[in-house]
Design an enzyme around this catalytic site. Structure first.
Site, PDB file in Angstrom:
ATOM      1  N   GLU A   1       0.815  -1.225   0.000  1.00  0.00           N
ATOM      2  CA  GLU A   1       0.000   0.000   0.000  1.00  0.00           C
ATOM      3  C   GLU A   1       0.849   1.276   0.000  1.00  0.00           C
ATOM      4  OE1 GLU A   1      -2.939  -0.130   3.101  1.00  0.00           O
ATOM      5  OE2 GLU A   1      -3.933  -1.895   2.269  1.00  0.00           O
TER       6      GLU A   1
ATOM      7  N   GLU B   1      -5.294  -8.681   0.674  1.00  0.00           N
ATOM      8  CA  GLU B   1      -6.057  -8.187   1.822  1.00  0.00           C
ATOM      9  C   GLU B   1      -7.514  -8.059   1.403  1.00  0.00           C
ATOM     10  OE1 GLU B   1      -4.780  -4.911   4.273  1.00  0.00           O
ATOM     11  OE2 GLU B   1      -2.650  -5.300   3.853  1.00  0.00           O
TER      12      GLU B   1
END
Length: 511
Positions: A182, A310
């Protein structure tokens, strides 16, 4: 793959399938897990030395048995946002010599009592492959190369010898490595632009595969439907014979990761939200095809898959990350997880891995306390899918009415239909067919023709149902309001899928 014919209210629903209509293989890594140094996931979750339930290595035996029960094939570690300031060498060697560090992702202190070797030993105990994520925040390429050498090195070299000195003679042979986590996000230490990330990731990939060509590298994507994904895929999924020592049958990048969490206090928005992931997978797969075409990647190079590393139901206001993110899941959330899993089965041709975030305590289906574990409502669909939805996806055609109200995210309403019955099907390697059906309606049972059930002599249809008295019920140590109810069906006539339920029908068909 499931196709839909939309029918008006009052018309008979129908599900049609044929086990010979195989679409694609379901990668076992679809049922992967994730453990991050966050909240009570590691400390007090999988690792709890001194607890009577822990073994000699400090690992919770009840958690180990739960991971074995769902046959988790791969575990991602150590983050997550945590990894942006994590230095793997802090977590190896004698524990009394490991440094305590400020932890900036979740604003705690990291003791480094649990590190690479402990994680590898835990993975061996549960029978899962490790999947490690590089520090793309404060980390360096030299540090990353050292980690790969420590884990996989076989020669008489510094980091391989350091592993041997620390008690592990044979290499761990870690296959999966992520190029950051991320790093696009404003919440990240050392946030990057897509241009800077793509350049850095590609150069790291060349060096890492020169060191160990056997590893698989996972690119850091965003949601699958962003300009970040488009740019990074275009720049990094290309053909580079120099970087691969003239190998024309492999790629520097093997998978592209995407992340998405869904949640809503409104049941129908909650349970249809995972369909955003379906469109994200389709868009990402198209971006990969586009990059391969424009960059002239030869067909001898296997197509890059999607690593959905995720995913989950997570309301960040209900369970803030900085407070440990301990969700108290409901039946509605369990049905949303069921739809998530249906999405992965339907899109199996594109999925190389998926990792529920996370495996223990933190937004998890499994919660520990000092005396045992609680299997939250979301545990039960994960268990059913991991047991029975393996093998290959088979084609399904669905005739169903559709929910036409608002969705979250809003764009789902204009991009996808949201049928009252959410369906996928698989045939396993022993020939058993499993049909998974989520009735998302809060109020209506749905009677349905199921075409294509032909049962072998001496067999019946096994029925597994997850439901509850109402959508808000949850599970505690004292009372399990959501679990699996088993039954049988003769396969004839209509099947009534109960309101707010997941139903799995499983049978051995005639030869």
């Amino acid at each position: 793959m499931t196709t839909l014919t939309k029918i008006p209210a009052g018309e008979q629903a129908r599900i049609s399938l044929n086990p010979r209509n195989v679409i694609s293989r379901i990668n076992d890594n679809t049922y992967g897990g994730f453990t991050e140094h966050m909240g009570r996931c590691i400390y007090g979750g999988i690792y709890d030395p001194g607890n009577p339930l822990s073994d000699d290595d400090g690992f919770r035996t009840d958690v180990i048995e739960a991971m074995k029960e769902i046959r988790v094939p791969v575990i991602r570690y150590p983050g997550g946002n945590f990894v942006a300031t994590y230095h793997w060498m802090d977590g190896i060697g004698p524990r009394d010599q490991r440094p305590r560090r400020p932890e900036l992702a979740w604003l705690g202190v990291e003791t480094n009592e649990f590190g690479t070797d402990e994680f590898m030993k835990w993975c061996e105990k549960i029978g899962a492959e490790p999947y490690l994520c590089f520090n793309f925040g404060t980390g360096t390429l030299d540090e990353a190369l050292g980690w790969v050498e420590y884990c996989n090195g076989t020669k008489d070299t510094y980091y391989a010898n350091l592993r041997r000195k620390n008690g592990r003679q044979e290499p761990y042979n870690v296959k999966y490595w992520a190029l950051g986590n991320e790093v696009y996000g404003a919440w990240q230490v050392a946030q990057m632009t897509k241009e800077d990330y793509a350049k850095k990731a590609y150069q790291w990939a060349k060096a890492l595969k020169l060191l160990d060509p056997s590893i698989q590298l996972i690119l850091c994507g965003e949601s699958g439907f962003s300009s970040w994904d488009s740019y990074v895929i275009k720049e990094c999924i290309r053909f580079d014979p120099h970087g691969l020592a003239d190998n024309t049958t492999s790629s520097l990048i093997d998978m592209h990761s995407i992340h998405l969490y869904t949640a809503s206090s409104d049941h129908l928005q909650n349970v249809t939200a995972p369909l955003a992931a379906e469109r994200a997978i389709e868009i990402t797969a198209g971006l990969i095809d586009l990059a391969r075409a424009e960059n002239k990647v030869p067909p001898t190079v296997p197509k890059q898959k999607i690593c959905f590393d995720e995913w989950n139901v997570w309301d960040m206001f209900r369970a803030p990350g900085e407070q440990g993110a301990e969700e108290q899941y409901t039946l509605s959330d369990a049905l949303a997880v069921s739809v998530w899993l249906n999405v992965f089965v339907r899109q199996s041709k594109h999925i190389g891995m998926a990792n529920i975030a996370q495996s223990v305590n933190v937004i998890s289906p499994l919660m520990t306390d000092k005396t045992g574990i609680t299997k939250k409502p979301t545990w039960w669909p994960l268990l059913l899918f991991s047991k029975y939805m393996r093998g290959s996806t088979i084609a399904v055609h669905l005739h169903s009415g559709v929910y036409e109200g608002p969705t979250r995210p809003e764009w789902v309403r204009g991009a996808l239909e949201t049928p009252w019955l959410d369906v996928s099907a698989a045939v396993d390697d022993e020939g058993f067919v499993t049909l998974a059906v989520v009735n998302i309606s809060a109020t209506e049972d749905i009677s349905t023709h199921v075409d294509g059930i032909s049962i072998a002599n001496g067999h019946q249809v096994q029925v597994y149902t997850i439901s509850g008295d109402d959508l808000g019920v949850t599970n505690t140590r004292e009372k399990q309001d959501v679990s699996i109810r088993e039954g049988i069906w003769d396969g004839h006539g209509l099947y009534f899928f109960p309101k707010h339920s997941l139903t799995m029908l499983r049978w051995r068909p005639l030869p």
